[in-house]
Design a protein around this motif. Structure first.
Motif, PDB file in Angstrom:
ATOM      1  N   ASN A 176       0.903  -1.232   0.066  1.00 56.03           N
ATOM      2  CA  ASN A 176      -0.035   0.078  -0.372  1.00 56.03           C
ATOM      3  C   ASN A 176       1.094   1.356   0.019  1.00 56.03           C
ATOM      4  OD1 ASN A 176      -1.893  -2.180   1.140  1.00 56.03           O
ATOM      5  ND2 ASN A 176      -3.044  -0.141   0.506  1.00 56.03           N
ATOM      6  N   CYS A 177       2.531   0.954   0.768  1.00 55.39           N
ATOM      7  CA  CYS A 177       3.244   2.039   0.600  1.00 55.39           C
ATOM      8  C   CYS A 177       3.777   2.109   0.591  1.00 55.39           C
ATOM      9  CB  CYS A 177       2.259   3.396   1.831  1.00 55.39           C
ATOM     10  SG  CYS A 177       2.469   2.651   3.426  1.00 55.39           S
ATOM     11  N   PHE A 178       5.194   2.609   0.412  1.00 56.22           N
ATOM     12  CA  PHE A 178       6.969   2.632   0.617  1.00 56.22           C
ATOM     13  C   PHE A 178       7.445   3.500   0.885  1.00 56.22           C
ATOM     14  CE2 PHE A 178       5.687   2.504  -4.149  1.00 56.22           C
ATOM     15  CZ  PHE A 178       6.710   3.335  -4.205  1.00 56.22           C
ATOM     16  N   GLN A 179       8.486   3.319   1.415  1.00 56.93           N
ATOM     17  CA  GLN A 179       9.599   4.750   1.570  1.00 56.93           C
ATOM     18  C   GLN A 179      11.254   3.963   1.157  1.00 56.93           C
ATOM     19  OE1 GLN A 179       9.264   4.023   5.549  1.00 56.93           O
ATOM     20  NE2 GLN A 179       8.911   5.796   6.463  1.00 56.93           N
ATOM     21  N   ASP A 180      11.978   4.790   0.297  1.00 56.40           N
ATOM     22  CA  ASP A 180      13.053   4.201  -0.262  1.00 56.40           C
ATOM     23  C   ASP A 180      14.165   5.640   0.140  1.00 56.40           C
ATOM     24  OD1 ASP A 180      11.706   2.816  -2.207  1.00 56.40           O
ATOM     25  OD2 ASP A 180      11.363   4.388  -3.850  1.00 56.40           O
ATOM     26  N   TYR A 181      15.444   5.305   0.065  1.00 52.49           N
ATOM     27  CA  TYR A 181      16.486   6.002   0.748  1.00 52.49           C
ATOM     28  C   TYR A 181      17.164   5.612  -0.466  1.00 52.49           C
ATOM     29  CZ  TYR A 181      13.478   5.627   5.192  1.00 52.49           C
ATOM     30  OH  TYR A 181      12.363   5.555   6.014  1.00 52.49           O
TER      31      TYR A 181
END
Length: 238
Positions: A176-181
């Motif tokens: 449903n959602c993600f974080q990219d670093y």
């Protein structure tokens, strides 16, 4: 309709699969209510707790939402969360006419070591999925992904044009959602071998943490890109 034989999947899982298929096939359109628990008990010939477990799973996956005094509402009827118009890197490359392919795909079961950065974010028992991407037959990236073993999915990595996200979606598992670093690093011996580089070559590193509807981590990926081959492109909608 249901398999009551010994060794068959749990009844609530069978019912969950049937209801999810009905939702995806628009039998229960978006914004409508599925049958009541009592009606579902009669339809499937099972107990109330079995129905409740199936509905709870579908609610956890983001398909349904219970509304007190009204019923259970269909709030999603597709595999992927389409609230975002973000175009993925892979989609952008395909749009640009670049031929993407994968090689050296592998899946192994393992237990995360406490020193692993994913250890504090997800269950320690995971499936580790490794694959290398090529763009127009030239090495582009290497990605290593962890997903919880408890998802209990059989990945079809030998299928043509296999995609992890599409494979997960067939099991009703949605990012449903993600974080990219992002960071710039120098290739160590492991990645240098995977991408056929000299140790110390500058590369782009991306860590992705993917969440389901309940904000539970169901993906932890580390990707290494040869951005000199093709720049990393992020398109945020048009």
């Amino acid at each position: 309709m249901l398999d009551f034989q010994k060794g068959a999947p749990a009844l609530y899982l069978q019912i969950k699969k049937i209801l999810r298929t009905d939702i995806l096939n628009q039998l229960y359109p978006l914004g409508t209510y599925i049958p009541t628990e009592t009606e579902l008990e009669k339809i499937f010939g099972v107990s109330k707790i079995t129905i409740r477990n199936a509905i709870q799973d579908l609610e956890d996956e983001g398909y349904l939402k219970k509304q007190k005094g009204r019923g259970t509402l269909v709030i999603q009827n597709h595999y992927f969360n389409k609230l975002s118009k973000t175009m993925s890197y892979s989609e952008k490359l395909v749009e640009l006419g670049i031929l993407l392919s994968k090689e050296n795909i592998s899946v192994v079961e393992l237990t995360l070591h406490p020193n692993n950065p994913a250890y504090d974010l997800m269950e320690p028992d995971v499936l580790s999925i490794s694959r290398t991407f090529l763009a127009n037959n030239s090495l582009l990236s290497h990605i290593e992904t962890y997903i919880p073993k408890s998802l209990d999915v059989a990945l079809n990595i030998h299928e043509k044009d296999w995609s992890l996200y599409q494979d997960l979606s067939t099991h009703g598992i949605i990012i449903n959602c993600f974080q990219d670093y992002f960071s710039a690093i120098l290739a160590d011996a492991h990645i240098a071998k995977k991408l056929e580089l000299t140790i110390g070559t500058p590369i782009l590193k991306r860590i992705r943490i993917g969440y389901n509807h309940n904000k539970k981590v169901i993906e932890y990926s580390i990707a290494y890109y040869l951005s000199e081959t093709i720049p990393y492109i992020i398109e945020m909608g048009k």
